[in-house]
Each structure stands twice: as structure tokens, then as C-alpha cells.
Design a protein around this motif. Sequence first.
Motif, PDB file in Angstrom:
ATOM      1  N   GLU A 213     -53.507 -27.902 -27.121  1.00 44.27           N
ATOM      2  CA  GLU A 213     -54.961 -27.868 -27.216  1.00 44.27           C
ATOM      3  C   GLU A 213     -55.550 -29.120 -26.565  1.00 44.27           C
ATOM      4  O   GLU A 213     -55.065 -30.226 -26.738  1.00 44.27           O
ATOM      5  N   GLY A 214     -56.623 -28.927 -25.811  1.00 48.56           N
ATOM      6  CA  GLY A 214     -57.254 -30.039 -25.121  1.00 48.56           C
ATOM      7  C   GLY A 214     -56.602 -30.400 -23.805  1.00 48.56           C
ATOM      8  O   GLY A 214     -56.991 -31.390 -23.175  1.00 48.56           O
ATOM      9  N   ASN A 215     -55.617 -29.618 -23.354  1.00 47.06           N
ATOM     10  CA  ASN A 215     -54.928 -29.901 -22.099  1.00 47.06           C
ATOM     11  C   ASN A 215     -55.889 -29.754 -20.920  1.00 47.06           C
ATOM     12  O   ASN A 215     -56.663 -28.792 -20.854  1.00 47.06           O
TER      13      ASN A 215
END
Length: 415
Positions: free
Chosen positions: A141-143
Motif C-alpha cells: 500500500e502506498g507504492n
Amino acid sequence: MPEQAVAVAVGIIGGILLFVLIGITAYLLWRKFCCLLSYEKLTSSVKTTNAVFQNQSTSEIQLKSTRSRSIPFIIPPTLHGRDWINLTKEGHVQEGSDPCGIPQPGPRSSFHSLAGAYVVGTINQELYKFPEDISETDFPEGNIGRLWFSVEYEQESERLLVSLIKARKLQPPDDSCSPFVKIYLLPDERSYLQSKTKRKTLNPQFDENFIFQVSSKMLLQRTLKFLVYHVDKQKKHHLLGQVIFPLKNETLTDDNKLVIWRDLEKENLEPPSEYGDIQFSLSYNDYLGRLTVVVLRARGLKLQEESHAVSVYVKVSLMNHNKFIKSKKTAAVLGSPNPVYNETFSFKADQTELDTASLSLSVLQSTKGDKTHLLGRVVVGPFMYTRGKELEHWNEMISKPKELVKRWHTLCHST
């Protein structure tokens, strides 16, 4: 009379030969007829027994409904009647014999077909597939994107070969994306090599090769830096992320081509502070009573001598009640105001000591005559010693045990 006797004898012999010839012909015709009749019986028997087998598989194991992806494993009829021992509910093995044994000789009936076979288990096809490459699918997540590249070093010609392979899941500011990559070999930030621009894709495939000339003595002190940019319609460049890859921990040889992937990181776009900044991670393992510090990099350092012979290192010290406990040092990096370290240090610290312990990170420069010059310092710890970002970093480390918490900190010049 003798002539009549000879004629009778010849006639008798000819009749006998004719009778034998007729008998042989009749026998051959009978054999051929029997073979045809046997083929018709065998064909009808297989049709019948196939129906029996289908009924058995439907009623007993229900392969179609329960194991649509499995292949039945069948015991041939010739191996029936032997001693078997159970391995699982569906598996068998013959005791005291070769599992690939040769069928026993003996009379074969016309009913020797699939009707006499039965299913003892299934083969799971999923077990024989190549494992899926999770680097193509597992994005946290947030990549903001992922970059693949390879590194190889030619000892004889002293050349560093860098292959830019691909990038995936880039996150541009606009709907479309036309990415390219700049590659630096730090500490030299004035020159770089650049890839071609890939038009309108979030998953560019580069497959380009680059060469840096660097001596084997200096190789392990160098760091590869990849900057991924996006070109918008107005030809402006937007930085999407970066990858920092130090070479000091890698084994680089002619026959050892490393293929690596790294997630992009956001570059710290804020201007450096007066004395520079340092980035490091903190982690505390409450079970082992171990405090871990990962010194990552520094930027914007104010070196006293603009020379490649200048070496800069970081000293990490554990304090308790302002008393020195233990210190450790990184390796020195030559001639860069933006050194990269990526070094990990661990200290023993009981959980009850976290309210009185603190960490001091000092960036030091070696000067002539084995003297050192302090470029900057930062202290992280509990409320007793710190405030602001340094206190937040320490508290976040305690609230997230066993997890590395990474942050940038401003260096100050106070002692």
C-alpha cells in the motif's frame, strides 16, 4: 500291369496332397475369421466397460465436481489382487514389490479393460507449475512504482555494466505517463546517463545498457542512483521517484550478474538545512531487548575541503542518563556531501531503560593529521532529552515494535 500300378500310386499321392492343401487353406481361413470375431468382441467390451468406469467415477469419487483440476491416478487391472498398504485415504502402494512391477504372466480374458481398474488418488496439477513471480504482483500500500535493473562489473576493463530493464505501476501526476530514467554513479552528481523516453505507459520496458568507467579500488565506495521522471505535454520533467543502490555490500564479478528490483522512494524535495540532514531508521525488539539503528544517508553536508580525499562517516552512540554506554561507526565515504551508508547497528537496551536512554548520531569528517571535524549532530530519545520530530520518531519506534521506522532529521552544530 506295372504301368497301371504306377498310375494308381500317382493318383493316390496327388489326392493326398490335394486334401492336405485344402485342409491348410481351410485352417488359415478359420484363424482369420476367429481374429475378426475376437476384435468385434473386444471393441464392444471396451464400450461397455467404459460406461461402467464412468458410473464408478461419478458415484464414488465425483471427479468432475470435486476435483476438476486434478488428474485421476489409476491402478491397471494386471496389478489387482496384490498386497497393498494404505498411505492416505486415497493412496496405495504395493508392499514388498516394485511399484513399477511387471504384470504376472497368465491367461487374459476378453474382459481385460478399464472395467477392472480403479482410482486410487489424483495428481494435483498446481504442484507442478512454476512459482509465480511475486515482484510483478505484490505491491504494498502506498507504492509509487517499482524498478528492475541488473549490475555487473568487468574486472579487466574496469567497467560497471548497468542494464535498465523495466518499471511497473508508476504514479504520474497526470492521466498519461511518458517516463525516462537518469542514472548517476555517486558521489559524482554532475554527470549522468539517460534512458530513452517511453510514450504513454505506466509500465515501461526499457531493456537498455549503460557503462560507467570506475576502478576496482573505488567501486565499493560508489552508489548507483536512479531518478525516474515523467515528461508532460509541455515538455516539463516531473520526478516520480528514486532508487538508491550502494555497491559496497555487493559481490560484483564478470560471471555474477545481479538482477535486482527496488521500490521507488520519494525524494526529499525540501532544501537542505544549514548543516545538512541525515536519514535513518529505528526499531526496537521488546522480546530481545534490542535497539536497532539503520544509518541510510545524509545530504547537503558542508565539507571543510572540496576534495575527493575527504572522508565522512557517522558515529552512533547510545546514552543513558547522559552517560556514555556504547558507540559504533559507519564506514567512511569519500568526497561526497551526499553520502550513502545503509549500515545497521544494534544495541542491548532493556525496555525499562527506554525512558532514560537516547541515541546520538554525529556526522564527522576526517581531516589532515588524523583529526576529525563535526559536521552536524542529532539526538533522538524520550521527552527527557528531545522535542519535535526527534521525540516523535522515538515514540513511533516504541509504539511499533519490531518495525523499522524511517525519517529525515536536521543536523545541528551544538555539542
